[in-house]
Design a protein around this motif. Sequence first.
Motif, PDB file in Angstrom:
ATOM      1  N   ARG A 132      30.860  18.170  10.187  1.00 51.48           N
ATOM      2  CA  ARG A 132      30.166  19.698  10.918  1.00 51.48           C
ATOM      3  C   ARG A 132      28.689  20.486  10.000  1.00 51.48           C
ATOM      4  O   ARG A 132      28.970  19.805   9.159  1.00 51.48           O
ATOM      5  N   ARG A 172      36.088  22.075  -6.832  1.00 55.16           N
ATOM      6  CA  ARG A 172      34.945  22.206  -6.558  1.00 55.16           C
ATOM      7  C   ARG A 172      33.680  22.871  -7.230  1.00 55.16           C
ATOM      8  O   ARG A 172      34.591  23.713  -8.513  1.00 55.16           O
ATOM      9  N   SER A 229      32.497  20.685  -3.239  1.00 55.13           N
ATOM     10  CA  SER A 229      34.016  20.518  -2.901  1.00 55.13           C
ATOM     11  C   SER A 229      33.922  19.258  -2.645  1.00 55.13           C
ATOM     12  O   SER A 229      33.487  18.398  -1.920  1.00 55.13           O
ATOM     13  N   GLN A 278      34.516  14.174   6.933  1.00 57.18           N
ATOM     14  CA  GLN A 278      36.395  14.315   6.400  1.00 57.18           C
ATOM     15  C   GLN A 278      36.513  12.900   6.714  1.00 57.18           C
ATOM     16  O   GLN A 278      36.130  12.341   7.799  1.00 57.18           O
ATOM     17  N   ALA A 306      41.412  22.401   7.095  1.00 59.63           N
ATOM     18  CA  ALA A 306      41.112  23.413   6.879  1.00 59.63           C
ATOM     19  C   ALA A 306      41.821  24.013   7.269  1.00 59.63           C
ATOM     20  O   ALA A 306      41.572  25.188   8.101  1.00 59.63           O
ATOM     21  N   LYS A 366      29.551  20.020  15.364  1.00 61.32           N
ATOM     22  CA  LYS A 366      30.605  19.606  15.150  1.00 61.32           C
ATOM     23  C   LYS A 366      30.876  18.335  15.966  1.00 61.32           C
ATOM     24  O   LYS A 366      31.442  18.155  17.364  1.00 61.32           O
ATOM     25  N   LEU A 400      29.877  19.604   6.178  1.00 59.31           N
ATOM     26  CA  LEU A 400      31.230  18.777   5.445  1.00 59.31           C
ATOM     27  C   LEU A 400      31.229  17.295   6.278  1.00 59.31           C
ATOM     28  O   LEU A 400      30.577  17.321   7.626  1.00 59.31           O
ATOM     29  N   ARG A 426      25.886  25.459   5.780  1.00 59.60           N
ATOM     30  CA  ARG A 426      26.812  23.934   5.058  1.00 59.60           C
ATOM     31  C   ARG A 426      26.716  22.766   6.127  1.00 59.60           C
ATOM     32  O   ARG A 426      26.999  22.308   7.495  1.00 59.60           O
ATOM     33  N   GLY A 473      37.628  14.017   1.930  1.00 56.73           N
ATOM     34  CA  GLY A 473      36.698  15.116   2.233  1.00 56.73           C
ATOM     35  C   GLY A 473      35.663  15.337   1.072  1.00 56.73           C
ATOM     36  O   GLY A 473      35.918  15.588  -0.089  1.00 56.73           O
ATOM     37  N   GLU A 477      32.455  18.806   0.757  1.00 55.69           N
ATOM     38  CA  GLU A 477      31.583  19.736   1.771  1.00 55.69           C
ATOM     39  C   GLU A 477      30.840  19.880   0.740  1.00 55.69           C
ATOM     40  O   GLU A 477      30.553  20.545  -0.874  1.00 55.69           O
ATOM     41  N   TYR A 478      29.549  20.509   1.091  1.00 51.82           N
ATOM     42  CA  TYR A 478      28.279  21.483   0.629  1.00 51.82           C
ATOM     43  C   TYR A 478      28.477  22.742   1.580  1.00 51.82           C
ATOM     44  O   TYR A 478      28.001  22.943   2.514  1.00 51.82           O
ATOM     45  N   ARG A 479      27.720  24.160   0.717  1.00 48.87           N
ATOM     46  CA  ARG A 479      27.264  25.333   1.246  1.00 48.87           C
ATOM     47  C   ARG A 479      26.366  25.962   0.335  1.00 48.87           C
ATOM     48  O   ARG A 479      26.287  25.523  -0.708  1.00 48.87           O
TER      49      ARG A 479
END
Length: 295
Positions: free
Chosen positions: A26, A117, A95, A49, A17, A292, A47, A45, A65, A67-69
């Motif tokens: 998160r 990503r 990602s 991991q 990060a 988080k 996350l 967002r 890991g 992640e989606y935004r």
Amino acid sequence: MINKLIFSITVLFALIAQAQSTDIARVEYMRIPFSNSDNSVGRFRALLQVPIPLDKELNKILVAGFEYRNVNVDIKDAVPAGFNIQDVSSLHRISAYAGYVWKFKENWRFGVKAGVRINSNLAGSLVADDWIYTASVYAINDMKDASTTKPYRWIFGLDYSTTPGRNFPLPLINYYREFHPNWTYTLGVPKTNVRHYLNGNHKDALQAFVTLDNFFANIQNNMSIDGRSAENISMTIILGGLGYEHFFTKHLLYYAYATHSISNDFRLRNNDRDDIYTINSDNTFYFRTGVKFKF
């Protein structure tokens, strides 16, 4: 054994990060109501991991890991001909990455990270410009758990991505210090802060900070504005403000940040990073909140 595992995971997550976070999971929401404008931006967002120890000494850790935004862009101001607002109303970043860290010698770790990503408005099937590839290398000198009166940590690294127009690695230098039982500071990018814990059990904390936030997305259906092609939409914003954190447990916390921008550049660009149209550039308020779980 458990302490070694937590230490190794913490160091690796700091790498993954960009040396600013040790998050396991998160969920977060951000909103920018632009000043002197009816435009606004909201971002969700999520996350996750997952650490995977690779040897019995726990000196080698792999992290997978995801992640989606989702960025919701609400543009109500007048725009030039050719600017299709609906094409940029919902932007996505998906990602996936893997990181690996190993012990070099006492209090020193090396780490690498590679990922892929999708940054796109996803107006249709995926195209080549939707994909971005990333790679990073890091060295960490971690003295947070050492027998010193003022624990600290240094992180040095290089971060590279295939984001259009950025064909060179970016350097990373990060320094963390505990200079009083209830005070810490971090100097680095994307965040520099001073944190003060309000009570001896560290349940509540306030921080003052300067940070960088941004987003980028490919526009699958390129727009033609004044005879020039807009191929992507991006925003880079430098912020200064205050934050509050409440720790439900040692690892689970709620946070809220209220800030104002120092510099704001929200625009359409081509793949050579030439500005095609500036959507907003006035400084503005910025709000971010979430929950988080971290080490």
